[in-house]
Design a protein around this motif. Sequence first.
Motif, mmCIF file in Angstrom:
data_model
loop_
_atom_site.group_PDB
_atom_site.id
_atom_site.type_symbol
_atom_site.label_atom_id
_atom_site.label_comp_id
_atom_site.label_asym_id
_atom_site.label_seq_id
_atom_site.Cartn_x
_atom_site.Cartn_y
_atom_site.Cartn_z
ATOM 1 N N SER A 13 84.836 41.159 2.330
ATOM 2 C CA SER A 13 83.755 42.068 1.929
ATOM 3 C C SER A 13 83.737 43.355 2.747
ATOM 4 O O SER A 13 83.167 44.353 2.304
ATOM 5 C CB SER A 13 82.398 41.368 2.096
ATOM 6 O OG SER A 13 82.082 41.231 3.480
ATOM 7 N N PHE A 25 81.865 43.803 4.994
ATOM 8 C CA PHE A 25 80.440 43.989 5.259
ATOM 9 C C PHE A 25 80.118 43.254 6.556
ATOM 10 O O PHE A 25 80.055 42.022 6.592
ATOM 11 C CB PHE A 25 79.631 43.437 4.072
ATOM 12 C CG PHE A 25 78.172 43.774 4.113
ATOM 13 C CD1 PHE A 25 77.714 45.020 3.703
ATOM 14 C CD2 PHE A 25 77.237 42.837 4.548
ATOM 15 C CE1 PHE A 25 76.352 45.331 3.729
ATOM 16 C CE2 PHE A 25 75.881 43.138 4.580
ATOM 17 C CZ PHE A 25 75.443 44.396 4.170
ATOM 18 N N VAL A 81 77.964 42.036 9.705
ATOM 19 C CA VAL A 81 76.567 41.749 10.058
ATOM 20 C C VAL A 81 76.513 41.129 11.452
ATOM 21 O O VAL A 81 77.287 40.225 11.772
ATOM 22 C CB VAL A 81 75.928 40.768 9.044
ATOM 23 C CG1 VAL A 81 74.467 40.488 9.410
ATOM 24 C CG2 VAL A 81 76.024 41.313 7.626
ATOM 25 N N ASN A 119 78.856 37.448 10.938
ATOM 26 C CA ASN A 119 79.318 36.723 9.751
ATOM 27 C C ASN A 119 80.809 36.414 9.858
ATOM 28 O O ASN A 119 81.596 37.200 10.393
ATOM 29 C CB ASN A 119 78.984 37.474 8.459
ATOM 30 C CG ASN A 119 79.499 38.891 8.425
ATOM 31 O OD1 ASN A 119 79.534 39.579 9.427
ATOM 32 N ND2 ASN A 119 79.891 39.335 7.246
ATOM 33 N N GLU A 135 83.902 35.052 7.431
ATOM 34 C CA GLU A 135 84.271 34.795 6.039
ATOM 35 C C GLU A 135 85.486 33.885 5.942
ATOM 36 O O GLU A 135 86.411 33.953 6.757
ATOM 37 C CB GLU A 135 84.542 36.124 5.333
ATOM 38 C CG GLU A 135 83.274 36.978 5.271
ATOM 39 C CD GLU A 135 83.415 38.258 4.487
ATOM 40 O OE1 GLU A 135 84.563 38.665 4.180
ATOM 41 O OE2 GLU A 135 82.363 38.854 4.181
ATOM 42 N N THR A 149 81.986 30.954 3.612
ATOM 43 C CA THR A 149 81.536 32.050 4.482
ATOM 44 C C THR A 149 80.175 31.716 5.088
ATOM 45 O O THR A 149 79.327 31.108 4.441
ATOM 46 C CB THR A 149 81.437 33.336 3.626
ATOM 47 O OG1 THR A 149 82.763 33.737 3.303
ATOM 48 C CG2 THR A 149 80.693 34.448 4.336
ATOM 49 N N CYS A 172 76.868 33.439 7.231
ATOM 50 C CA CYS A 172 76.203 34.684 7.628
ATOM 51 C C CYS A 172 75.971 34.739 9.141
ATOM 52 O O CYS A 172 75.843 33.699 9.802
ATOM 53 C CB CYS A 172 74.842 34.793 6.950
ATOM 54 S SG CYS A 172 74.907 34.938 5.166
ATOM 55 N N GLY A 173 75.858 35.955 9.638
ATOM 56 C CA GLY A 173 75.613 36.164 11.057
ATOM 57 C C GLY A 173 74.346 35.488 11.564
ATOM 58 O O GLY A 173 74.317 34.933 12.673
ATOM 59 N N GLU A 174 73.307 35.510 10.760
ATOM 60 C CA GLU A 174 72.026 34.918 11.168
ATOM 61 C C GLU A 174 72.189 33.424 11.449
ATOM 62 O O GLU A 174 71.696 32.896 12.445
ATOM 63 C CB GLU A 174 70.969 35.091 10.071
ATOM 64 C CG GLU A 174 70.592 36.517 9.773
ATOM 65 C CD GLU A 174 71.434 37.141 8.671
ATOM 66 O OE1 GLU A 174 72.666 36.915 8.635
ATOM 67 O OE2 GLU A 174 70.863 37.871 7.856
ATOM 68 N N THR A 199 69.224 45.793 5.705
ATOM 69 C CA THR A 199 69.673 44.522 5.113
ATOM 70 C C THR A 199 68.781 43.363 5.559
ATOM 71 O O THR A 199 68.686 43.072 6.754
ATOM 72 C CB THR A 199 71.133 44.233 5.554
ATOM 73 O OG1 THR A 199 71.970 45.279 5.063
ATOM 74 C CG2 THR A 199 71.620 42.901 5.012
ATOM 75 N N PRO A 200 68.189 42.671 4.612
ATOM 76 C CA PRO A 200 67.392 41.480 4.961
ATOM 77 C C PRO A 200 68.260 40.231 4.903
ATOM 78 O O PRO A 200 69.358 40.265 4.332
ATOM 79 C CB PRO A 200 66.344 41.442 3.843
ATOM 80 C CG PRO A 200 67.078 41.998 2.652
ATOM 81 C CD PRO A 200 68.128 42.948 3.170
ATOM 82 N N PRO A 201 67.812 39.123 5.483
ATOM 83 C CA PRO A 201 68.607 37.889 5.406
ATOM 84 C C PRO A 201 68.717 37.390 3.959
ATOM 85 O O PRO A 201 67.791 37.568 3.166
ATOM 86 C CB PRO A 201 67.813 36.902 6.269
ATOM 87 C CG PRO A 201 66.476 37.494 6.476
ATOM 88 C CD PRO A 201 66.591 38.965 6.279
ATOM 89 N N CYS A 202 69.849 36.767 3.643
ATOM 90 C CA CYS A 202 70.049 36.220 2.289
ATOM 91 C C CYS A 202 69.134 35.006 2.093
ATOM 92 O O CYS A 202 68.503 34.514 3.046
ATOM 93 C CB CYS A 202 71.518 35.840 2.087
ATOM 94 S SG CYS A 202 71.965 34.276 2.879
HETATM 95 N N1 THU Z 1 75.881 38.458 5.161
HETATM 96 C C1 THU Z 1 75.314 38.158 6.365
HETATM 97 O O1 THU Z 1 76.012 37.821 7.328
HETATM 98 N N2 THU Z 1 73.982 38.241 6.474
HETATM 99 C C2 THU Z 1 73.138 38.693 5.516
HETATM 100 O O2 THU Z 1 71.947 38.768 5.730
HETATM 101 C C3 THU Z 1 73.685 39.109 4.216
HETATM 102 C C4 THU Z 1 75.112 38.814 3.988
HETATM 103 C C5 THU Z 1 77.341 38.428 5.053
HETATM 104 C C6 THU Z 1 77.931 37.300 4.252
HETATM 105 C C7 THU Z 1 79.250 37.906 3.825
HETATM 106 O O3 THU Z 1 80.196 37.731 4.854
HETATM 107 C C8 THU Z 1 78.970 39.393 3.721
HETATM 108 O O4 THU Z 1 77.776 39.621 4.443
HETATM 109 C C9 THU Z 1 78.792 39.878 2.292
HETATM 110 O O5 THU Z 1 77.853 39.136 1.617
#
Ligand code: THU
Length: 137
Positions: free
Chosen positions: A25, A27, A29, A45, A47, A54, A56-58, A86-89
């Motif tokens: 991604s 992306f 975090v 995060n 992946e 994958t 997430c960082g949280e 960006t908020p948590p998923c």
């Molecule tokens: N991701 C996070 O680590 N935290 C979030 O709050 C949103 C998404 C990561 C998961 C994945 O590796 C990438 O961002 C794209 O979704």
Amino acid sequence: MSEDSLQELIETAKTARLRSIAPFSNFLVGAAVRTAEGKIYTGSNIESASYGLTVCGERVAIWKALSEGERDFVELAIVADTESLTPPCGTCRQIIWEFAKHAKIILSNLQGETQECSIKELLPRAFDARFLSAHKD
Ligand code: THU
């Protein structure tokens, strides 16, 4: 918590973000969670080529802290490089609800913009273990 200590937590999350493994991604975090005793655990995060595995960082930050025996969290900073913070998923919201319910959540970006929120706002009417013990049969 003082403004300085919030800033320290955000900076720690920002540094953790650089340890992200996000080749699919791109992306990145970073997260940093602070315990009631003042200890900070970080996450980024990570992946998998499977995509679905994958993490997430949280959750990495929270898993690290829980697995070290921590149970009481006061703040969680999340940093990503987005204009709109960006908020948590959804998955992370559930985990924050179950394990870091009282933590103040601080969203931030690389421009230094920040916003505070609570998991109650992000995940209203959450499911948790209370429902398991309240079932009827
Ligand atoms: N991701 C996070 O680590 N935290 C979030 O709050 C949103 C998404 C990561 C998961 C994945 O590796 C990438 O961002 C794209 O979704």
